[in-house]
Design an enzyme around this catalytic site. Structure first.
Site, PDB file in Angstrom:
ATOM      1  N   GLU A  60       0.808  -1.223   0.000  1.00  0.00           N
ATOM      2  CA  GLU A  60       0.000   0.000   0.000  1.00  0.00           C
ATOM      3  C   GLU A  60       0.840   1.271   0.000  1.00  0.00           C
ATOM      4  OE1 GLU A  60      -0.349  -2.553   2.103  1.00  0.00           O
ATOM      5  OE2 GLU A  60      -2.294  -3.423   1.586  1.00  0.00           O
ATOM      6  N   PHE A  85      -6.078  -0.880   5.760  1.00  0.00           N
ATOM      7  CA  PHE A  85      -4.779  -0.849   5.073  1.00  0.00           C
ATOM      8  C   PHE A  85      -4.551   0.480   4.342  1.00  0.00           C
ATOM      9  CE2 PHE A  85      -6.209  -5.420   4.562  1.00  0.00           C
ATOM     10  CZ  PHE A  85      -5.595  -5.831   5.738  1.00  0.00           C
TER      11      PHE A  85
END
Lengths: 319, 298
Positions: A60, A85
């Site tokens: 991410e 996330f």
């Protein structure tokens, strides 16, 4: 106890619809995913526009900064993953790569809040509103249902700068079908129901519950106004101050930690502008746990009854 | 006019394939770049001394790479800073901002006079690069580890738009401790971003000490190879080697290229060279005078 028979619809297909629509109308729109495109439904966009979709895998940090790089060239970038996330894990990337240079990255996260359910506390993001609203240049939107999700995702494309849009996983009651909800505007709260004794300010999936609570209160001769505060930053201060002055009491409701969430943002505005009795309905300062959505909503104080109790509490304190 | 056009008479293109030396530079051209590098180094010392703080060590080690890029390799236009086809440079090790600002000023993005304002309140020259404030700065950097990802995003956009620009990203060797760098490395190879060139300023020192003692990144070339990159190892203070490597990097197809530039922290100032203490320390007046004397002779 009133139980409104809402039609229900998940928000994610609405998000996917909006992305595909944007793919057709905005040639500069590109989409980024971090492995969970099947769940976030950005995979739908990928099917329509494979060359304009990037799957960064479970990375991410790289995704967010790469989106910033894409945006420097004029792309309008939608990045999507689960709320857990897409916020805390990448706070620094959102801060440094996106918000500081004010780039056109739209972060649309799904599976937010405690209603994720069985996955438990590690997957229940309940402090993301706090993180995102602390960032300069960030706009924070929590749509109430599927139709509002579609409007918010479309509106974000024409908004200059970073946007955070928070979606859930589960089915959500469709509550924004009335006339006054049709013109979605970033930064504008919608008054869903007029009332004079107390104002219930909801965001996300709690908006429908606020409407149900207002109906319940009506039986006790309490006239409750309901506001859908879908944009949490920038706050529609005028509507909030007006409601506080006209009804003299405020209850906020959010599927988020009460520590510096939407309720806290509203409290700060009222403390400085229109000091009235107030109650924040939300998740107490704690982590969640596994369970069904309904069980968790019950256990962590996010029911219609909790809002009704909150209203009675502020009415008592109202002189 | 691009920097390339300005100097085009000084070399001749001899493209003979990927493995061959693709450009020949005259001795005068190399000398000119060396002279420019000394000028940039003087600016760096002057700026940090004026500001009273900054990072001389990593700015001086990165100088020759940036001079090669801004004064020769990159196609860019200070008179049209948003030219969509320009080559991009991202200074991921944002603390070397003084070197970048000096290159931008000397290539015409803003007046050289303005270098005096580094780190002052209200200045366009922030302590770390700010793309919204400083003309010519392509990315806001400073939080280590994010620039290679940003550069990748620019490179992906270039591919999508069928543009031929190259994105160059300079990373520090200490910075390569950051996991995000390797996320970017993995995905750049996966996306076949052959229009992305990373340059490692391998000065072998990070803030706390030598990189091999604080957090070793060796075997560095093998790591990049394993991540799917073409690796070129050179002396990062030799212009013939730098120019050769940068031209090769441009021609590489199908995979991204990393140039591991072996450098000396504090390069060009004898008492700063190889000294970890000058990572983020402003020179005293005496040190400033000595440094400027050593860098004189322009």
């Amino acid at each position: 106890m009133t139980k409104i028979k809402w039609p229900v619809e998940p928000q994610r297909p609405a998000f996917a619809r909006a992305l595909v629509a944007l793919g057709n109308t905005h040639k500069d729109v590109v989409v980024a995913s971090a492995d969970v495109s099947t769940s976030t439904m950005t995979g739908v966009f990928a099917k329509h526009f494979p060359e304009r979709h990037y799957n960064f895998g479970i990375a991410e940090q790289n995704m967010i900064s790469a989106c910033a790089g894409l945006a420097t060239t004029g792309k309008v970038v939608y990045a999507s993953t689960f709320a857990i996330f897409g916020t805390g894990r990448v706070y620094d990337q959102i801060r440094q790569s996106v918000c500081y240079p004010r780039l056109n990255v739209k972060l649309v996260v799904t599976h937010a809040g405690i209603t994720v359910g069985g996955d438990g506390a590690t997957h229940q993001m309940i402090e993301d509103i706090a993180l995102m609203r602390a960032l300069p240049n960030m706009t924070v939107i929590v749509p109430a249902d599927a139709p509002e999700t579609e409007k918010a995702v479309l509106a974000a494309a024409d908004h200059e700068g970073p946007v955070y849009i928070r979606l859930g996983r589960a089915n959500v009651p469709v509550c924004t079908t009335s006339e006054e909800c049709q013109d979605f505007e970033i930064g504008k709260a919608t008054t869903m129901r007029e009332g004079s004794d107390v104002t219930l300010v909801g965001t996300g999936i709690m908006v429908a519950k606020c409407i149900e609570a207002a109906e319940e209160l009506e039986k006790h001769n309490v006239s409750a106004r309901v506001i859908n505060l879908s944009t949490i930053k920038p706050l529609d201060k005028r509507t909030l101050i007006k409601a506080a002055r006209e009804t003299g009491a405020i209850v906020t409701a959010e599927e988020h930690s009460v520590v510096t969430g939407m309720g806290a943002a509203v409290a700060l505005v009222l403390a400085e502008n229109a000091h009235v009795p107030m109650k924040r309905v939300g998740i107490p300062d704690s982590f969640g746990e596994s369970g069904s959505s309904d069980e968790l909503m019950q256990k962590y104080g996010l029911t219609v009854d909790d809002i009704v109790d909150g209203a009675h509490d502020v009415l008592k304190r109202k002189k | 006019m691009t920097a390339r056009d300005k100097n085009s008479e000084l070399f001749t293109r001899q493209y003979t394939g990927r493995e061959a030396m693709v450009e020949h530079y005259s001795d005068e051209k190399i000398k000119e770049l060396e002279t420019t590098a000394r000028l940039i180094r003087r600016h760096i010392i002057q700026m940090i001394f004026d500001a009273g703080s900054g990072h001389p060590g990593g700015s001086l080690s990165a100088t020759d790479v940036m001079v090669a890029l801004y004064f020769d390799i990159m196609e860019h236009n200070p008179d049209d800073i948003k030219w969509p086809d320009r080559d991009r440079f991202v200074l991921s090790k944002g603390h070397a901002a003084p070197a970048l600002y000096a290159c931008l000023a000397e290539t015409g993005y803003f007046p050289v006079e303005e270098l005096k304002t580094l780190r002052l309140i209200g200045s366009r020259l922030q302590g770390h690069p700010d793309m919204r404030k400083t003309p010519g700065v392509e990315a806001s950097t400073g939080s280590e580890g994010q620039g290679l990802s940003m550069g990748l995003g620019m490179a992906l956009a270039g591919k999508l738009d069928n543009k031929e620009y190259i994105t160059y990203v300079m990373v520090g060797d200490g910075e390569l401790n950051c996991g995000q760098c390797w996320e970017a490395a993995m995905s750049a190879a996966f996306f076949k971003a052959d229009n992305l060139v990373a340059i490692v300023d391998r000065n072998k020192l990070q803030l706390d000490g030598p990189t091999n003692q604080i957090m070793s990144i060796e075997p560095l070339a093998d790591k990049w190879k394993a991540f799917g990159w073409d690796v070129i190892e050179i002396n990062g203070h030799s212009f013939p080697e730098l120019l050769d490597a940068l031209h090769k990097a441009k021609e590489t197809k199908g995979i991204p290229t990393v140039i591991i530039a072996d450098t000396v922290k504090g390069k060009g100032v004898s008492f700063m060279e190889g000294q970890v203490g000058f990572h983020g320390k402003c020179p005293s007046e005496e040190e400033y005078n000595q440094a400027m004397a050593e860098l004189g002779g322009i």
